[in-house]
Design an enzyme around this catalytic site. Structure first.
Site, mmCIF file in Angstrom:
data_model
loop_
_atom_site.group_PDB
_atom_site.id
_atom_site.type_symbol
_atom_site.label_atom_id
_atom_site.label_comp_id
_atom_site.label_asym_id
_atom_site.label_seq_id
_atom_site.Cartn_x
_atom_site.Cartn_y
_atom_site.Cartn_z
ATOM 1 C CG LEU A 25 16.800 2.612 -30.090
ATOM 2 C CD1 LEU A 25 15.625 2.183 -28.970
ATOM 3 C CD2 LEU A 25 18.142 0.589 -29.620
ATOM 4 C CG ASP A 67 16.958 6.581 -29.067
ATOM 5 O OD1 ASP A 67 17.509 7.285 -30.089
ATOM 6 O OD2 ASP A 67 17.520 5.324 -29.193
ATOM 7 C CD GLU A 72 6.194 12.874 -32.380
ATOM 8 O OE1 GLU A 72 5.306 14.144 -32.279
ATOM 9 O OE2 GLU A 72 6.666 12.615 -32.737
ATOM 10 C CG ASP A 73 8.822 8.430 -29.810
ATOM 11 O OD1 ASP A 73 8.101 8.423 -30.431
ATOM 12 O OD2 ASP A 73 10.018 8.960 -29.817
ATOM 13 N NE ARG A 92 13.033 6.131 -27.024
ATOM 14 C CZ ARG A 92 12.319 7.455 -27.878
ATOM 15 N NH1 ARG A 92 11.951 7.513 -28.689
ATOM 16 N NH2 ARG A 92 12.193 8.587 -27.047
ATOM 17 N NE ARG A 137 10.755 1.270 -31.613
ATOM 18 C CZ ARG A 137 11.266 2.450 -31.214
ATOM 19 N NH1 ARG A 137 10.962 3.218 -31.252
ATOM 20 N NH2 ARG A 137 12.119 2.268 -31.635
ATOM 21 C CG HIS A 168 7.420 6.322 -34.346
ATOM 22 N ND1 HIS A 168 8.549 6.910 -34.344
ATOM 23 C CD2 HIS A 168 6.543 5.370 -33.247
ATOM 24 C CE1 HIS A 168 8.702 6.245 -32.835
ATOM 25 N NE2 HIS A 168 7.599 5.018 -32.261
ATOM 26 C CB ILE A 249 19.126 8.159 -34.525
ATOM 27 C CG1 ILE A 249 19.498 9.413 -34.626
ATOM 28 C CG2 ILE A 249 20.987 7.361 -33.915
ATOM 29 C CD1 ILE A 249 19.442 9.678 -33.037
ATOM 30 C CB CYS A 255 11.122 12.801 -32.819
ATOM 31 S SG CYS A 255 11.268 12.188 -34.374
HETATM 32 C C1 CIR Z 1 13.628 5.757 -31.615
HETATM 33 O O1 CIR Z 1 14.210 4.393 -32.595
HETATM 34 O O2 CIR Z 1 12.805 5.500 -31.078
HETATM 35 C C2 CIR Z 1 14.740 6.634 -32.055
HETATM 36 N N1 CIR Z 1 16.259 6.120 -32.589
HETATM 37 C C3 CIR Z 1 13.836 8.156 -32.742
HETATM 38 C C4 CIR Z 1 12.832 7.604 -32.424
HETATM 39 C C5 CIR Z 1 12.413 9.146 -33.058
HETATM 40 N N2 CIR Z 1 10.455 9.280 -32.981
HETATM 41 C C6 CIR Z 1 9.594 9.518 -33.486
HETATM 42 O O3 CIR Z 1 9.028 9.804 -34.439
HETATM 43 N N3 CIR Z 1 8.536 10.108 -32.928
#
Ligand code: CIR
Length: 265
Positions: A25, A67, A72-73, A92, A137, A168, A249, A255
């Protein structure tokens, strides 16, 4: 509250990038990353982490989730336990099912966010509290539910704002030590870090704000020479790491891992 510094870690979880990472993404298309480029950045990151003194659990790539290298997400981890989150991007959401079994093996306590949406990238753990940034998010329902989970783990928390248009909360900041944050000017201006010493990212190097303090070193994107110089002059042990491909990305250094201090290790 323990006297251990917040950035003292001995354990991390990472996930090898999938070939599908090229379809990750992004808010704005600045060209796709190459798989080989992301893999090389990830390999160097893992090596730097091990050099910094952590034991890494490396999960296999997931082609269905471009992704998923950004572990981390979908979750949050602390010495006291883990929280499986509810990512705010539809593509995700099911990454949580993929990481949950590992968390249940590694932690005694694993909580599930019961409502709303929250991404780990919106959460900055500091000595005083866990800061939860509202963003595209992480919604208020998710942030409130997350506060309740953090309460159960004995962690104080607060809900804060992320600047408009920033992916974020941690896209724009990181912790340098227990008293100091590295922040973009646009985030610092909101006053969220009034209780910290603040180091402000030089204009034009905003993506450098997602740096990562691990034990004695601060990992920083190697494309940001002025930030590197500023941190170096301030006496931090800077480890520059290439983030050019993952930057396409919208990702940075925090992350790519879940980090904690395990008392069992
Ligand atoms: C996203 O848009 O979810 C991924 N392309 C990038 C996630 C980055 N994650 C973060 O900053 N913890």
């Amino acid at each position: 509250m323990t006297s251990r510094p917040v950035y003292h870690f001995n354990s991390i979880i990472v996930r090898t990038p999938s070939r599908s990472v090229v379809d990750g993404l992004r808010a704005e298309d600045r060209g796709s990353p190459t798989y080989d480029g992301v893999k090389a950045e990830h390999d160097a990151y893992l090596e730097a982490m091990r050099d910094a003194g952590v034991k890494a659990t490396v999960l296999p790539p997931l082609e269905a989730f471009p992704d998923s290298v950004f572990v981390e997400d979908p979750a949050l981890v602390f010495t006291e336990g883990a929280i499986v989150l509810r990512p705010g991007a539809a593509a995700r959401v099911r990454e949580t099912q993929e990481i949950a079994p590992t968390l249940r093996e590694m932690f005694h306590t694993v909580l599930d966010l019961p409502a709303g949406y929250a991404d780990g990238g919106d959460v900055l753990t500091t000595r005083e509290s866990v800061m939860i940034g509202l963003s595209a998010r992480t919604d208020r329902a998710g942030a409130v539910a997350l506060r309740a989970c953090l309460d159960k783990l004995g962690r104080k928390s607060e809900i804060v704002a992320t600047p408009e248009g920033v992916l974020h909360f941690k896209t724009d900041c990181s912790l340098l030590d227990d008293e100091t944050v590295l922040s973009t000017n646009r985030l610092a201006r909101s006053g969220v870090f009034k209780n910290f010493r603040q180091m402000i990212i030089p204009d034009g190097e905003e993506p450098a704000a997602n740096a990562l303090r691990v034990n004695d070193v601060v990992m920083v994107g190697s494309d940001f020479p002025r930030t590197i110089e500023m941190l170096d002059k301030a006496g931090y042990g800077v480890v520059p790491l290439k983030t050019t491909e993952i930057g396409k990305i919208d990702a940075g250094l925090s992350c790519m891992s879940l980090r904690w201090f395990s008392e069992a290790s």
